[in-house]
Every structure is written in structure tokens, then in C-alpha cells.
Scaffold this motif. Sequence first.
Motif, PDB file in Angstrom:
ATOM      1  N   UNK A 135       0.864  -1.180   0.000  1.00 22.83           N
ATOM      2  CA  UNK A 135       0.000   0.000   0.000  1.00 22.83           C
ATOM      3  C   UNK A 135       0.900   1.229   0.000  1.00 22.83           C
ATOM      4  N   UNK A 136       0.785   2.033  -1.038  1.00 23.71           N
ATOM      5  CA  UNK A 136       1.632   3.212  -1.172  1.00 23.71           C
ATOM      6  C   UNK A 136       0.860   4.469  -0.787  1.00 23.71           C
ATOM      7  N   UNK A 137       1.574   5.383  -0.133  1.00 18.57           N
ATOM      8  CA  UNK A 137       0.964   6.649   0.309  1.00 18.57           C
ATOM      9  C   UNK A 137      -0.377   6.383   0.993  1.00 18.57           C
ATOM     10  N   UNK A 138      -0.299   5.673   2.094  1.00 23.08           N
ATOM     11  CA  UNK A 138      -1.499   5.222   2.799  1.00 23.08           C
ATOM     12  C   UNK A 138      -2.410   6.390   3.167  1.00 23.08           C
ATOM     13  N   UNK A 139      -3.718   6.169   2.986  1.00 17.15           N
ATOM     14  CA  UNK A 139      -4.735   7.143   3.378  1.00 17.15           C
ATOM     15  C   UNK A 139      -5.597   6.550   4.481  1.00 17.15           C
ATOM     16  N   UNK A 140      -6.427   7.402   5.092  1.00 20.97           N
ATOM     17  CA  UNK A 140      -7.269   6.917   6.182  1.00 20.97           C
ATOM     18  C   UNK A 140      -8.240   5.841   5.697  1.00 20.97           C
ATOM     19  N   UNK A 141      -8.596   5.877   4.393  1.00 24.53           N
ATOM     20  CA  UNK A 141      -9.513   4.874   3.843  1.00 24.53           C
ATOM     21  C   UNK A 141      -8.889   3.482   3.789  1.00 24.53           C
ATOM     22  N   UNK A 142      -7.557   3.411   3.920  1.00 26.11           N
ATOM     23  CA  UNK A 142      -6.876   2.113   3.864  1.00 26.11           C
ATOM     24  C   UNK A 142      -6.929   1.364   5.190  1.00 26.11           C
TER      25      UNK A 142
END
Length: 252
Positions: A196-203
Amino acid sequence: MSFNTIYLMLMSVRMAPRLPLIFLLMIHGVSSAGWGVSYRHSHICALKNSSVIMSCTYTYPTGYKIKKVFWTTNPVKGKESPDLSEDPEYRQRLQYLGDKQQNCTIRLSHVTQKDEHKYYFRFTTDKADVKWIGDPGVTLTVTDLQVEAPERVTEGHNVSLTCKSSCTLTDRATFIWYRNSQPLTERRDRNNQLLLQSVRREDAGRYSCALHGHSYISPAAHLSVTYPPVNPVISISPSGEIKEGESEISYS
């Protein structure tokens, strides 16, 4: 070697008691010629609840007819080997795919850790004393899947999740990933890692993995995503000193 030596050796053989034919078949380089069992894999690592194919072929000299073919586990010397197709634990799950000529392949379905044994193919002939068991057999190891992941990751960072097994799967596998029980359809790969690259809160969520074509899904591992707030937090220490700092918010 002198003539007398050869003569004495021949006499000792002639005077020796007759050996059972089954023993003669085990003498290396003489009676074993033409007899044998060959396995495609000597060790198989299979996923829990999957079906396993144990491929093998066998040979025997001309002049013999095959009377019975079967598979067994952990044979004991001096005792008759049990036929797995007659065992209640295997009867409904074991299918013989071979024949009485050359092919001795079987399929074992819905395997679990209880099936971890060494399996051997065995056949008997129309000669009462002639039986054959194929060494070295097939060792079966059954594994489940586990997701290895950090508990939390900071928003914007990269993170790698790994779908692990206790042994290297014999068959080539395509891995499928799930988040919160929903398949990540774009995440199918022969690599057992999910990046997972540049993780966001949706991840954030519960991640599990499986193999394409299999029903077994691993237990879920929880991944939390944290990030610093947009606005700074002002705190006052007991001494009255004003400090500017950051706090973290976690999304799960």
C-alpha cells in the motif's frame, strides 16, 4: 579371484536356505530390476481444506498380473499395510485416479493437519508372495494462511502486508486480498505481498488473504492509519510553560 574362491562362494549360496520371494525382491541390483514406484513430488505443501494430487507411476516385470493397488500411510515392517480407501477417515475423500498398469495417482480432498503423514503406494500381484511398496513415499504438510502486518502506519507512508504459510506451497498460487471482507479485485498477484503506497485513512481496516480457486480465507489482521491533526495543539505544563505540540488521530 581364484577358481576355488568362486567355487566356495557358489557352494555357500547353494547350501543356504531358500529365501521368500518377497525378500528376494528387495535385494539391490538383482531382484529389484523392473520393479519400482516413482513419485512426482516427494514432499507436498498444501493449503488447508484444499485438494491434493499425489502423482506417481509404477513398473513391474512382464509375466506378472497386478491383483490389487492401494495407498497406505506409515507402514510397519512385518504387518499388513492398511488400504486408505477402506479407512473411514479417508473413504469419502480419497479417489484413485490411476489404473492397474502404470499410473498410481490419487486425489485427497479437504485436507487438514490431521492428514500430515507419509503416504506410500503399494501393489500386490497374482503371485502370493510378491508385494511391493514404493519408497520413499510422499510427505504431506498442510498449512493455513496468516497475514503479517504492522498494527499501525502513518498517513502518507508506504506499508507492506505479507500472506504467510508454514511451508512453501507446492502448486503455484495466485494470492487474493480482502479488506473488511471485501475483495480487492485489483490485488491479484503471484507475489504473497500487498504493498500500500501513500497510505490514506480509507486504507484502515481488517486485511485477510486467500488463494485464487480456494475457499479458505486467512484470519484478519487489523491495520490502523494515524496522522497528525491539521491544527497544532497548545498545552500548558504544570510549571506554566506553554508548549506547542502534536497529537495523533487513529483511524481503524
